[in-house]
Design a protein around this motif. Structure first.
Motif, PDB file in Angstrom:
ATOM      1  N   ASP A   1      39.222  21.587  36.239  1.00  0.00           N
ATOM      2  CA  ASP A   1      39.933  20.616  35.400  1.00  0.00           C
ATOM      3  C   ASP A   1      40.911  21.316  34.452  1.00  0.00           C
ATOM      4  OD1 ASP A   1      40.413  17.975  34.613  1.00  0.00           O
ATOM      5  OD2 ASP A   1      39.065  18.138  32.900  1.00  0.00           O
ATOM      6  N   GLU A   2      42.060  20.701  34.287  1.00  0.00           N
ATOM      7  CA  GLU A   2      43.059  21.117  33.291  1.00  0.00           C
ATOM      8  C   GLU A   2      43.695  22.464  33.567  1.00  0.00           C
ATOM      9  OE1 GLU A   2      41.249  20.651  29.440  1.00  0.00           O
ATOM     10  OE2 GLU A   2      41.575  18.490  29.530  1.00  0.00           O
TER      11      GLU A   2
ATOM     12  N   THR B   1      41.025  13.471  34.697  1.00  0.00           N
ATOM     13  CA  THR B   1      39.633  13.929  34.576  1.00  0.00           C
ATOM     14  C   THR B   1      38.666  12.804  34.956  1.00  0.00           C
ATOM     15  OG1 THR B   1      40.301  15.461  32.849  1.00  0.00           O
ATOM     16  CG2 THR B   1      37.958  14.979  32.987  1.00  0.00           C
TER      17      THR B   1
HETATM   18 MG    MG Z   1      41.841  15.787  31.588  1.00  0.00          MG
END
Ligand code: MG
Ligand code: ADP
Length: 261
Positions: free
Chosen positions: A170-171, A116
């Motif tokens: 993200d993720e 991230t």
């Molecule tokens: Mg992350």
């Protein structure tokens, strides 16, 4: 500057919507007199004040619209701690050539290794170069999609997510995606294909993507488009978060097996 010229120049700058130049006029004129600047040097300095003010405003606005969870830069990243990350390649990505070419970046690896952080840092570098960016976690996207589906707003969401030149997802992989989300993602990736870049972070390697989508065919189709023009950075190594905790002596109790009494 005679008395009549001064208010007239100020009025013109106002009408032309050049407020920073209007504010700086006195100061720059004084500097010009002091340093014996040519007319061109004076104009150059005065224009520079407006251009840099607009640039700063643009960066502030784009940063707000990007919705980063927190600011992170490449300079804050410790490459020595994470040797599996090729620093040269990350610096190359920070030139934003991949955005100009509509290519994607996939950051893969276990939790805490800096995925991230790097995604945000690249996003912030992009904004410095006037690129529009939008950051969203997959959890938030899933939530939005469920709401959108009820309100019949999925096409609108798709349109919105196609607009920024760089989209950061993200993720991916912490939660399985239902059919609705998988189909939406397929449409999103197809629409942005070769047009707008995506930075995607995931804790899953490509082999496990079938599990995320519960549909091997869709998973393959999405990966196919994502990977066609892309750079993958696979990160192995220790979690930076846990290192901090370990340093503080918090983590030993969790990792060391309990002693038998
Ligand atoms: Mg992350
Ligand atoms: P991930 O997304 O891979 O789970 P993060 O990017 O969220 O990991 O990193 C967790 C925290 O540790 C963040 O605060 C991040 O800034 C920091 N961090 C991770 N790796 C590094 C690194 N190599 N140098 C400096 N800070 C790091």
């Amino acid at each position: 500057m005679n008395e009549l010229a001064y208010p007239r120049v100020q009025a013109h700058l106002g009408r032309l919507k050049l407020p920073r130049m209007a504010d700086c006029l006195d100061g720059v004129a004084e500097q010009a007199a002091k340093h014996d600047w040519t007319y061109l040097e004076f104009l150059d300095h005065l224009l520079e004040t407006e251009v840099s003010a607009r640039y700063e405003r643009d960066v502030t606005m784009k940063t707000k619209l990007a919705h980063f969870p927190f600011p992170k830069t490449l300079d804050q990243f410790d490459f020595v701690f994470q040797p599996s990350i090729p620093e040269r390649q990350i610096r190359e990505l920070a030139t934003l050539r991949f955005v100009a070419n509509g290519e994607n970046v996939l950051l893969l690896g276990p939790p805490g290794v800096g995925k991230t952080h790097l995604a945000i840092a690249l996003g912030m570098a992009a904004i410095q170069q006037a690129v529009s960016v939008y950051f969203i976690t997959m959890v938030d996207l899933l939530e939005q999609l469920q709401r959108d589906a009820k309100e019949d707003r999925l096409p609108h969401r798709l349109h919105t997510l196609c607009r920024p030149k760089l989209l950061i997802l993200d993720e991916m992989g912490y939660f399985p995606l239902d059919r609705l989300a998988a189909q939406f993602l397929f449409q999103l990736v197809s629409r942005r294909y070769q047009r707008g870049s995506i930075i995607l972070t995931s804790n899953k390697s490509y082999g496990d993507w079938g599990d995320i989508f519960a549909d091997q065919v869709l998973a393959t189709a999405i990966l196919d488009r994502l990977l066609h023009f892309s750079t993958t950075i696979s990160i192995r190594g220790q979690s930076y978060r846990l290192r901090e905790k370990r340093k503080a002596g918090v983590f030993t109790e969790l990792t060391e097996p309990a002693k038998e009494v």
